[in-house]
Design a protein around this motif. Structure first.
Motif, mmCIF file in Angstrom:
data_model
loop_
_atom_site.group_PDB
_atom_site.id
_atom_site.type_symbol
_atom_site.label_atom_id
_atom_site.label_comp_id
_atom_site.label_asym_id
_atom_site.label_seq_id
_atom_site.Cartn_x
_atom_site.Cartn_y
_atom_site.Cartn_z
ATOM 1 N N TYR A 154 38.707 49.257 37.119
ATOM 2 C CA TYR A 154 38.023 49.657 35.977
ATOM 3 C C TYR A 154 37.837 48.602 34.862
ATOM 4 C CZ TYR A 154 36.955 54.590 36.419
ATOM 5 O OH TYR A 154 36.463 55.932 36.715
ATOM 6 N N ALA A 155 38.821 47.553 34.872
ATOM 7 C CA ALA A 155 39.069 46.662 33.754
ATOM 8 C C ALA A 155 37.777 45.888 33.591
ATOM 9 C CB ALA A 155 39.986 45.840 33.908
ATOM 10 N N SER A 156 37.217 45.289 34.431
ATOM 11 C CA SER A 156 36.064 44.611 34.260
ATOM 12 C C SER A 156 34.644 45.209 34.407
ATOM 13 C CB SER A 156 36.199 43.390 35.306
ATOM 14 O OG SER A 156 34.921 42.574 35.060
ATOM 15 N N THR A 157 33.626 45.165 33.635
ATOM 16 C CA THR A 157 32.372 45.539 33.950
ATOM 17 C C THR A 157 31.794 45.099 35.133
ATOM 18 O OG1 THR A 157 32.198 46.152 31.411
ATOM 19 C CG2 THR A 157 30.112 46.160 32.683
ATOM 20 N N ILE A 158 31.887 43.840 35.387
ATOM 21 C CA ILE A 158 31.325 43.245 36.761
ATOM 22 C C ILE A 158 32.561 43.539 37.698
ATOM 23 C CG2 ILE A 158 30.804 41.230 37.569
ATOM 24 C CD1 ILE A 158 28.881 42.098 35.527
ATOM 25 N N ASN A 159 32.129 44.118 38.792
ATOM 26 C CA ASN A 159 33.321 44.505 39.760
ATOM 27 C C ASN A 159 33.776 43.035 40.318
ATOM 28 O OD1 ASN A 159 32.489 47.215 39.464
ATOM 29 N ND2 ASN A 159 30.965 47.341 41.246
ATOM 30 N N PHE A 160 35.153 43.610 40.786
ATOM 31 C CA PHE A 160 35.960 42.351 41.331
ATOM 32 C C PHE A 160 35.536 42.617 42.828
ATOM 33 C CE2 PHE A 160 38.978 43.158 37.813
ATOM 34 C CZ PHE A 160 38.958 41.765 37.351
ATOM 35 N N SER A 161 35.654 41.412 43.356
ATOM 36 C CA SER A 161 35.341 41.522 44.952
ATOM 37 C C SER A 161 36.609 41.723 45.788
ATOM 38 C CB SER A 161 34.907 39.811 45.271
ATOM 39 O OG SER A 161 34.549 39.803 46.637
ATOM 40 N N PHE A 162 36.445 43.106 46.531
ATOM 41 C CA PHE A 162 37.547 43.323 47.309
ATOM 42 C C PHE A 162 37.467 43.036 48.730
ATOM 43 C CE2 PHE A 162 39.410 46.770 50.032
ATOM 44 C CZ PHE A 162 40.785 46.760 49.428
ATOM 45 N N ASP A 163 38.492 42.423 49.493
ATOM 46 C CA ASP A 163 38.355 42.006 50.770
ATOM 47 C C ASP A 163 39.240 43.087 51.667
ATOM 48 O OD1 ASP A 163 39.089 40.985 53.304
ATOM 49 O OD2 ASP A 163 39.565 38.981 52.833
ATOM 50 N N PRO A 164 38.404 43.810 52.526
ATOM 51 C CA PRO A 164 38.902 44.915 53.101
ATOM 52 C C PRO A 164 39.989 44.761 54.113
ATOM 53 C CG PRO A 164 36.666 44.487 53.780
ATOM 54 C CD PRO A 164 37.041 43.890 52.523
ATOM 55 N N ASN A 243 29.489 36.655 32.603
ATOM 56 C CA ASN A 243 30.661 37.691 32.439
ATOM 57 C C ASN A 243 31.495 37.335 33.457
ATOM 58 O OD1 ASN A 243 32.185 39.968 31.865
ATOM 59 N ND2 ASN A 243 30.223 41.132 31.467
ATOM 60 N N GLY A 244 31.180 37.523 34.571
ATOM 61 C CA GLY A 244 31.915 37.467 35.932
ATOM 62 C C GLY A 244 32.776 36.013 35.708
ATOM 63 N N LEU A 245 32.108 35.167 35.402
ATOM 64 C CA LEU A 245 32.653 33.828 35.312
ATOM 65 C C LEU A 245 33.842 33.594 34.271
ATOM 66 C CD1 LEU A 245 32.978 30.726 36.067
ATOM 67 C CD2 LEU A 245 31.440 30.180 34.176
ATOM 68 N N GLY A 246 33.728 34.365 33.300
ATOM 69 C CA GLY A 246 34.768 34.478 32.108
ATOM 70 C C GLY A 246 35.800 35.368 32.602
ATOM 71 N N VAL A 247 35.586 36.375 33.214
ATOM 72 C CA VAL A 247 36.642 37.257 33.894
ATOM 73 C C VAL A 247 37.702 36.627 34.816
ATOM 74 C CG1 VAL A 247 36.973 39.278 35.192
ATOM 75 C CG2 VAL A 247 35.347 39.420 33.380
ATOM 76 N N SER A 248 36.926 35.731 35.864
ATOM 77 C CA SER A 248 37.580 35.020 36.583
ATOM 78 C C SER A 248 38.412 34.078 36.333
ATOM 79 C CB SER A 248 36.632 34.304 37.708
ATOM 80 O OG SER A 248 35.743 35.390 38.549
ATOM 81 N N LEU A 249 37.910 33.377 35.341
ATOM 82 C CA LEU A 249 38.758 32.189 34.482
ATOM 83 C C LEU A 249 40.224 32.953 34.019
ATOM 84 C CD1 LEU A 249 35.955 30.197 32.601
ATOM 85 C CD2 LEU A 249 37.564 29.500 34.745
ATOM 86 N N MET A 250 39.753 33.965 33.376
ATOM 87 C CA MET A 250 41.108 34.861 32.530
ATOM 88 C C MET A 250 41.994 35.352 33.660
ATOM 89 S SD MET A 250 39.334 36.324 29.152
ATOM 90 C CE MET A 250 38.131 37.219 29.857
ATOM 91 N N SER A 251 41.224 35.953 34.720
ATOM 92 C CA SER A 251 42.474 36.810 35.617
ATOM 93 C C SER A 251 42.651 35.839 36.993
ATOM 94 C CB SER A 251 41.430 37.989 35.995
ATOM 95 O OG SER A 251 40.238 37.797 36.662
#
Length: 414
Positions: A154-164, A243-251
């Protein structure tokens, strides 16, 4: 403490309202004889982006808070015996609060810029459908393993990429960061060019007053709709990618791409809406509306149509958001239903695609037409009525409000 922080943000960060685009002075003017005149470059407003980043940060806090509530009172209450608890908490508490929160945020922070107002509501719209997903026990397995996994979901409005295959969220390595950074820069330039061409009337070919519907098939009408669809796609992508770039840089985690060349590579209406155009919303609607309806026994075409109607209602809600200040001043709500009609039409198109998929002519076109021609045919199912979607944003001043965040090339004559 929270109110003191919000007051500080309102009085300092959001003191400039950016209610209209008042930029006039160009910091660079160049005479280009071959083109026939002088051109100037009007700079963008850095504070505009600081305000957007602040809103995204507020959204992340809301995301985490809502995630904790939903995990504790909905996800953890699985099974038929807890059906009533899930529905009472979800539909009776969480969903109504998510609908009301953006109005309260806009009012308290005294937001006036249409783009800011829409950004303040984006996360709550997605959380609304994720809540319905949780009520109907449709949360992905990886997200409900424990509280931490659910909060991450839930944390990021832009979904994280999940590797099944690895059963975990993918890491964002240097190449991914570089790719997204390059993409943001490219999209920023594309948005600058698009706003430079379309501002301030947001059309390329003039159409006689009152001739929009009768000229639906006209080339001019299609060109204008394609231009605004392109602008909308670029703006959606530059905001979500940044937005996604910022989230990736922080997380350190990889985020998904929201758009995937919908106007140039789609091979079918279902591919356009399900896989290429704003997958952030389409995936949320799929998990929050389509899947629950299919589980309840409804047909695929009916579930698809209901999903598009839900999308139309959501976008009508967003129009209320960006027109909230005018509604407060006049005391009246204007509802045209244009967005609802646009998405309902596209729901009908997907239903027709489902029923016609086995026709021999459809197979022949799919196997023999070049990809660009098939893309053009797909786009032609959307463009004739695209003005039902974009004109509402033009009339409200949304595009001009968003354009403040980008430079603009201005023509000053010969």
């Amino acid at each position: 403490m929270v109110l003191a922080l919000l007051n500080l943000l309102r009085d300092v960060v959001f003191a400039e309202k950016f209610e209209s685009d008042v930029r006039e002075d160009s910091f660079a003017v160049v005479d280009i004889p071959l083109v026939g005149g002088k051109f100037g470059l009007i700079g963008f407003e850095p504070l505009f982006w600081l305000q957007l980043i602040t809103l995204v940060t507020v959204q992340s806090i809301v995301n985490v808070t809502v995630a904790l509530v939903i995990f504790e009172f909905i996800v953890s209450q699985s099974g038929k015996k807890n059906w009533l608890v899930r529905n009472m908490v979800g539909y009776g508490v969480v969903c109504p609060l998510l609908v009301a929160f953006p109005f309260a945020l806009i009012d308290y922070m005294e937001l006036r810029n249409k783009a800011m107002m829409l950004a303040g509501a984006a996360s709550c719209c997605l959380l609304f459908f994720r809540c319905i997903e949780a009520i109907n026990e449709g949360v992905p397995e990886f997200a409900k393993r424990n509280r931490s996994s659910f909060v991450l979901y839930y944390a990021s409005t832009i979904n994280f990429s999940f590797d099944p295959k690895l059963d975990k969220v993918e890491r964002a390595d240097r190449s991914e960061i570089l790719r997204k950074s390059t993409l943001v820069g490219s999209l920023f330039l594309q948005a600058t060019l698009a706003f430079s061409i379309l501002y301030p009337i947001y059309e390329i070919v003039p159409i006689p007053e009152g001739n929009v519907l009768t000229g639906m098939g006209a080339v001019a009408h299609m060109i204008n709709n394609f231009a605004l669809a392109s602008l909308t796609s670029i703006c959606l992508e530059v905001g979500s990618t940044a937005n996604g770039l910022g989230v990736s840089l922080m997380s350190g985690l990889k985020t998904v791409d929201v758009n995937d060349n919908p106007l140039s590579k789609s091979q079918s209406p279902s591919e356009f809406w399900n896989k290429r155009w704003n997958t952030l919303v389409s995936h949320g609607l799929k998990r929050g509306v389509f899947v629950p309806l299919r589980r309840a026994g409804f047909s695929k075409p009916f579930a698809a149509l209901a999903t598009f109607v839900s999308s139309g209602l959501m976008h009508e809600y967003l129009l209320l958001i960006i027109n909230f200040n005018e509604i407060k001043e006049t005391g009246t709500i204007s509802f045209s239903g244009a967005h609802l009609a646009f998405f309902a039409w596209n729901g009908v198109v997907l239903g027709a695609e489902h029923y016609c998929k086995d026709w021999s002519i459809i197979h022949w076109i799919s196997n023999n037409f070049p990809r660009p021609i098939k893309t053009a045919l797909v786009i032609c199912t959307v463009l004739p009525l695209a003005h039902l979607f974009t004109q509402e944003y033009v009339d409200s001043g949304f595009y001009s409000s968003l354009g403040i965040g980008f430079p603009r090339i201005e023509y000053y004559g010969s």
